[in-house]
Design a protein around this motif. Sequence first.
Motif, PDB file in Angstrom:
ATOM      1  N   ILE A   1      29.761  18.856  12.874  1.00  0.00           N
ATOM      2  CA  ILE A   1      30.808  18.704  13.854  1.00  0.00           C
ATOM      3  C   ILE A   1      32.077  19.090  13.467  1.00  0.00           C
ATOM      4  O   ILE A   1      32.280  19.589  13.955  1.00  0.00           O
ATOM      5  CB  ILE A   1      30.919  16.981  13.380  1.00  0.00           C
ATOM      6  CG1 ILE A   1      30.274  15.899  13.954  1.00  0.00           C
ATOM      7  CG2 ILE A   1      31.812  16.445  14.439  1.00  0.00           C
ATOM      8  CD1 ILE A   1      29.984  14.643  13.451  1.00  0.00           C
TER       9      ILE A   1
ATOM     10  N   MET B   1      39.376   1.672  13.357  1.00  0.00           N
ATOM     11  CA  MET B   1      39.433   3.292  13.184  1.00  0.00           C
ATOM     12  C   MET B   1      39.351   3.723  12.156  1.00  0.00           C
ATOM     13  O   MET B   1      38.324   4.283  12.390  1.00  0.00           O
ATOM     14  CB  MET B   1      39.388   3.299  15.245  1.00  0.00           C
ATOM     15  CG  MET B   1      38.744   2.911  15.698  1.00  0.00           C
ATOM     16  SD  MET B   1      39.949   2.192  17.201  1.00  0.00           S
ATOM     17  CE  MET B   1      40.054   3.549  17.964  1.00  0.00           C
TER      18      MET B   1
ATOM     19  N   LEU C   1      31.311   8.701   6.570  1.00  0.00           N
ATOM     20  CA  LEU C   1      29.940   9.209   7.057  1.00  0.00           C
ATOM     21  C   LEU C   1      29.558  10.479   6.014  1.00  0.00           C
ATOM     22  O   LEU C   1      30.967  10.735   5.462  1.00  0.00           O
ATOM     23  CB  LEU C   1      30.257   9.913   8.648  1.00  0.00           C
ATOM     24  CG  LEU C   1      30.565   9.447   9.363  1.00  0.00           C
ATOM     25  CD1 LEU C   1      30.807   9.800  10.376  1.00  0.00           C
ATOM     26  CD2 LEU C   1      28.782   8.532   9.671  1.00  0.00           C
TER      27      LEU C   1
ATOM     28  N   PRO D   1      33.671  11.185  15.247  1.00  0.00           N
ATOM     29  CA  PRO D   1      32.062  11.399  15.018  1.00  0.00           C
ATOM     30  C   PRO D   1      31.521  10.405  14.777  1.00  0.00           C
ATOM     31  O   PRO D   1      29.997  10.512  15.530  1.00  0.00           O
ATOM     32  CB  PRO D   1      32.411  11.953  13.164  1.00  0.00           C
ATOM     33  CG  PRO D   1      34.112  11.131  13.107  1.00  0.00           C
ATOM     34  CD  PRO D   1      35.352  11.654  14.816  1.00  0.00           C
ATOM     35  N   ILE D   2      32.498   9.217  14.724  1.00  0.00           N
ATOM     36  CA  ILE D   2      30.745   7.813  14.562  1.00  0.00           C
ATOM     37  C   ILE D   2      30.938   7.603  16.587  1.00  0.00           C
ATOM     38  O   ILE D   2      29.232   7.650  17.037  1.00  0.00           O
ATOM     39  CB  ILE D   2      31.817   6.844  14.704  1.00  0.00           C
ATOM     40  CG1 ILE D   2      31.833   6.141  13.560  1.00  0.00           C
ATOM     41  CG2 ILE D   2      30.767   5.173  14.926  1.00  0.00           C
ATOM     42  CD1 ILE D   2      31.021   6.058  12.269  1.00  0.00           C
TER      43      ILE D   2
ATOM     44  N   LEU E   1      36.342   4.440   9.413  1.00  0.00           N
ATOM     45  CA  LEU E   1      35.487   4.926   9.300  1.00  0.00           C
ATOM     46  C   LEU E   1      34.366   6.185   9.495  1.00  0.00           C
ATOM     47  O   LEU E   1      33.575   6.512   8.630  1.00  0.00           O
ATOM     48  CB  LEU E   1      34.934   5.020  11.493  1.00  0.00           C
ATOM     49  CG  LEU E   1      35.630   3.597  12.217  1.00  0.00           C
ATOM     50  CD1 LEU E   1      35.044   3.996  13.763  1.00  0.00           C
ATOM     51  CD2 LEU E   1      34.380   2.729  11.696  1.00  0.00           C
TER      52      LEU E   1
ATOM     53  N   HIS F   1      30.061   9.943  18.150  1.00  0.00           N
ATOM     54  CA  HIS F   1      29.259  11.474  18.564  1.00  0.00           C
ATOM     55  C   HIS F   1      27.618  10.967  18.051  1.00  0.00           C
ATOM     56  O   HIS F   1      26.789  11.261  18.792  1.00  0.00           O
ATOM     57  CB  HIS F   1      30.181  12.700  17.782  1.00  0.00           C
ATOM     58  CG  HIS F   1      28.884  13.741  17.604  1.00  0.00           C
ATOM     59  ND1 HIS F   1      29.298  14.500  18.903  1.00  0.00           N
ATOM     60  CD2 HIS F   1      28.923  14.296  16.321  1.00  0.00           C
ATOM     61  CE1 HIS F   1      27.891  15.433  18.798  1.00  0.00           C
ATOM     62  NE2 HIS F   1      28.124  15.365  17.534  1.00  0.00           N
ATOM     63  N   ILE F   2      27.320  10.808  16.696  1.00  0.00           N
ATOM     64  CA  ILE F   2      26.188  10.075  16.546  1.00  0.00           C
ATOM     65  C   ILE F   2      25.731   8.795  17.040  1.00  0.00           C
ATOM     66  O   ILE F   2      24.197   8.870  17.709  1.00  0.00           O
ATOM     67  CB  ILE F   2      26.876   9.811  15.048  1.00  0.00           C
ATOM     68  CG1 ILE F   2      27.090  10.864  13.665  1.00  0.00           C
ATOM     69  CG2 ILE F   2      25.372   8.951  13.891  1.00  0.00           C
ATOM     70  CD1 ILE F   2      27.466  10.492  13.300  1.00  0.00           C
TER      71      ILE F   2
ATOM     72  N   LEU G   1      37.654   7.887  15.209  1.00  0.00           N
ATOM     73  CA  LEU G   1      36.447   7.215  15.881  1.00  0.00           C
ATOM     74  C   LEU G   1      35.059   8.182  16.617  1.00  0.00           C
ATOM     75  O   LEU G   1      34.563   7.788  16.605  1.00  0.00           O
ATOM     76  CB  LEU G   1      37.034   6.479  17.064  1.00  0.00           C
ATOM     77  CG  LEU G   1      35.895   5.074  17.975  1.00  0.00           C
ATOM     78  CD1 LEU G   1      35.457   4.181  17.006  1.00  0.00           C
ATOM     79  CD2 LEU G   1      37.016   5.370  19.356  1.00  0.00           C
TER      80      LEU G   1
END
Lengths: 292, 301, 554
Positions: free
Chosen positions: B128, B113, B120, A28-29, B116, A31-32, A26
């Motif tokens: 990151i 979750m 990206l 990274p999302i 996800l 974070h963005i 969860l």
Amino acid sequence: MKKSLGRRLFLGCNLVFLALLSLMCLMPILHILSISFSSGSAASAGKVLLWPVEFTPAAYQNVFGKPEYLRAFWVTIQRVVLGTAISMFLTILTAYPLSKETHQFGMRTFYAWIFVFTILFNGGLIPWYMTIKAVGLIDSIWALVLPGAVQVFNIILLLNFYRNLPKELEESSRIDGAGHFTTLWKIYAPLSLPALATTGLFTIVWHWNSWFDGMILMNHPDHYPLQTFLQSIIIKMDLRFLKSQDIELMQKLSDRTSKAAQIFVAAFPILVIYPVLQRFFIKGIVMGSVKE
Amino acid sequence: MNQLARRWKREWPLHFMVVPALIFLVLFSYIPMAGVLMAFQKYIPTKGLFGSPMVGLKHFKYLLDYPDIGRIVFNTLYIATMKIIAGLVVPITIAILLNELRQEWMKRTFQTMVYLPHFLSWVLLSGIIIDVLSPSTGIINQILGLFGAKPIFFLGDNKWFPYVMVITDVWKEFGFGTIIYLAALTNINPSLYEAAEIDGAGRWKQTINVTLPGMMPIIILMLTLNIGNVLNAGFDQIFNLYSPQVYESGDVIDTFVYRMGIEQAQYGFATAVGLLKSVVSFILISVSYVMAYRFANYRIF
Amino acid sequence: MQKIRKIGLALTLILSLGVTACSSKTADTGSAEPKAAGQPAAAKEGGVIEISTVRAQDPYLKFDEGENFDKNAVYDAYEKDIGVRIKNQWVVDGTVDRPQFQEKLKMAITTNDIPDFFPATPAQVQQLIEADMIQDLTSVYDQYASDETKEFMQKDGGLQMKSGTFDGKLMAIPQTGNPFAPQLVWVRSDWLKKLNLPEPKTMQDLMNIMEAFATKDPGGTGKSYGIALNKKFDEGALGLVGFLNGYHAYLNQWIDDGNGGLMYSDIQPQMKEALRGLQDMFKKGLIDPEFAVKDMQKESELIFSNKIGVLYGAEWTPAHLAQGAVKDGKVVQEWSVYRLPSIDGTEASTQIELGTNSYYVVSKKAKHPEALIKLLNQWIAIDNHQTTPEQKVYEFGKDLKEKGNNYWLLNPVMAFNLTSDNGDVLPKAIETKDAGLPKTKDQKTRFERAMKYVNGEDISMWWEYLISGPKGAVSNIPYLKEHNLFHQNKFYGAPTPTMVEKREISNRKRDEIFLKIIMNQVPIDEFDKFVEEWKKLGGDDITKEVNEWYAKNK
């Protein structure tokens, strides 16, 4: 039913483990999302972790104020709807004969290899482009839909699911005088809902995320799907030959918060699609209907 | 003759069902395959695909003569193989563990979750990952520091780089990979579990004797198809995370072809490498297909 | 049964698609035949000639109501004023040098489907000549280029035009630009004041500053470094080039070998010394040990968060620094800029390239090559002196006044000043607030931006002040020119055959070994091994080829 101590211990550990793992995914999302709600200076200094710093929704006002963005969104919706409909139709249809045994359908293995071969070999970008151009699809929504209409991987996946359906179902249906088409639509398709949801999800995700084809096949930015449009902010700029008139562009590109907001808005619909489809992943559908 | 006609009469609807997809494939896959000719040509736009001069195996020879080609192929195989194995084991395990959760809402939340990160891009994630793995400020090294370990420069150390690629890739993709196995789980006949329970089998036994065999067709299928990726180590990921100091352990075929492409505006070389990769995939997939049929009596596709 | 009909319908559709496929294919090849090559005036309709091109739609371009890229005030003006109708074959998002345009252009070139004229990279020019796809413009240029144009294009002494000339034929017209873009060193001036340090006049001064910044931590963050570098050596900001130049070492250039020939800069002893300097800095902890995995934006986080106060960069660097320097209408990080400090008594020269990397080329199939030259004439005329008020249309669109729509981006052919006098004009104009001094469009825009900062209207324009203002980046350029401190690459030809074949491997080796030396993973003497290896890996052949070219083009 009483659970043993070991079982309870396992369930507890399992829960904790999966919770931690989910949190890791969860982050990274988050974070963005946090960056998109932070001030520009905090974001570019790398100060934003998992919570907005100097909260501001400015980036979102920026995103929704852009007509290009909304137009690209609309193109993506079109391609997803059309593309998924056509692909799923072909997948459901093609997987059926290929799921037969050789004694039922003599050429199935031959056909299967013809299909698989296309995942392994391709002639490269240029002849692919030439073909699409020759077909006359350039700059139309069909260029984004038709060339990828046959999703071979999905067909193979689905045929494996079809095979696992109880044979008695097909036999009884055939005895009732139903043809292949009726058997497929009345029995196979409804019974493989979880598999259809899976392949459907894959198709939707594939269409949603594709950007390269839009970039190559469209002749006008107005026809770009969302992800192609987004590439212009994601791809890094070559600064070695920066001309003085590009300075403003560079500043725009280094605006992390608006980047983050655009990326998040673009990803949001696809992120919620899975929870929506999840209700099709219900165990025991097959058996329930057999017992009837 | 008569037999053939009978067979046609019985099977024609099945042929008919394959034809639409086949037309698409011929048009958009088989016709463009003529492009592999470029692997043997010096392609000249004005002369086209069938008129450009042939150069034989020049592009292949260039690839094989490249000074560090051995290293690059090894890196590719090493990283890709680990990714294939981990990319199979982790999603299956997580799918089974998720399936053990009793609370339906938790199961769904966790599933969503873990899925996800797939959405990206590596461009985004690389920033990151650099932060998380940083030897000075990264959380991983801070945790290791609690145990007295010295900071490790994961992205700059040839000893660590390949493993970092595997772990971050698995982390990004396992959630998405889990979907297939969760779907496979729904396909298992619940009466098998009931029977096992009557026989007194515990959950562990049931997993071994019912769940895994039930998922086996999909597992074998995924393994076979993934084996075809043995020369794809993941361009986007490595390209965004590597640097010259880890060329030794992290430079792979695709990053190399990319750098070549910048120097040479030629298509022949890239096509030649692509063709070589396809041939290897084809051989490996064929072998696994035959083996699965021979030993498990199962046709993967 | 109904379903079968539906499937049948789908099939018919698909089949008919296949049929269109074949028919449109033949139609296509038919039109591709060269119809009427070499008869310019024939196709004229009412004196208007048509020329097709391909465009990139800059995100800054905002169309007026009812206009779009195919139909707009600027295109109309060209048709009205010089009788050239511009037709877009396709338009992409972004700018010409970005992947969207380049990938699409690559497709157009490889499928032999290029427009009448378009901007090409040097590698593409080479490829197009080999494939015999573009035409010789020598006579068209002679005949149609105005005297003003001819003079304008030669302002750099003719190098850029020469780079578009192959075997004596003008095959490509450079989109000219100003080559005099120096690398400079940028230092946090508030920190200098805080630590009471002198301005960096020599490399030793700079070293002292970097060391003080790293050890005394003026940003108060607990962990500071001396200098910001990033993974790309030749990046415009946070790169290595400026530092190397301070050691009289040059990255990836062909330089005078003292005997009338050329030699490669990367393998010279000065490079070794520069690397030694970097290695020492690394050992002292002046360099972020993770810089090699970070790109410019990532490494810049350390600058914006007050951990680094020194970097090298081109004149536009403040536009990048503004992200961290200006906050809520206040300048929170103060920077000043200096010419490259030198390691010894000789002043440092800053390395520059040709000044252009884009060329307009004309397809062999184009019926009106002269249209390109007419467009060029008109652009040069209106960009340098507007004689009538109506000509403002080329800059602002139909309303003839500035409203931030950036209509000038619509001009299909552009050439920029080969010798910018921004450095002489702007700092003085901004200091004296004299709006009469700026002459060119670029100067006027910059002046206005800087004045907004000076007058306190818009503090976020701080960056323009640091670029163009007194003591700004461009104020150094006149000095550099006067003292001949620009070091131009002597090789500007197309890549030689061995270069094309071997450059990847030699660059790969270079990047690997340079980085390892800087990061103190291998001793400095590895440099000598690299030199030997470079020579063996085709370097000697490349040197030979480059010298052959030089002998011809000196």
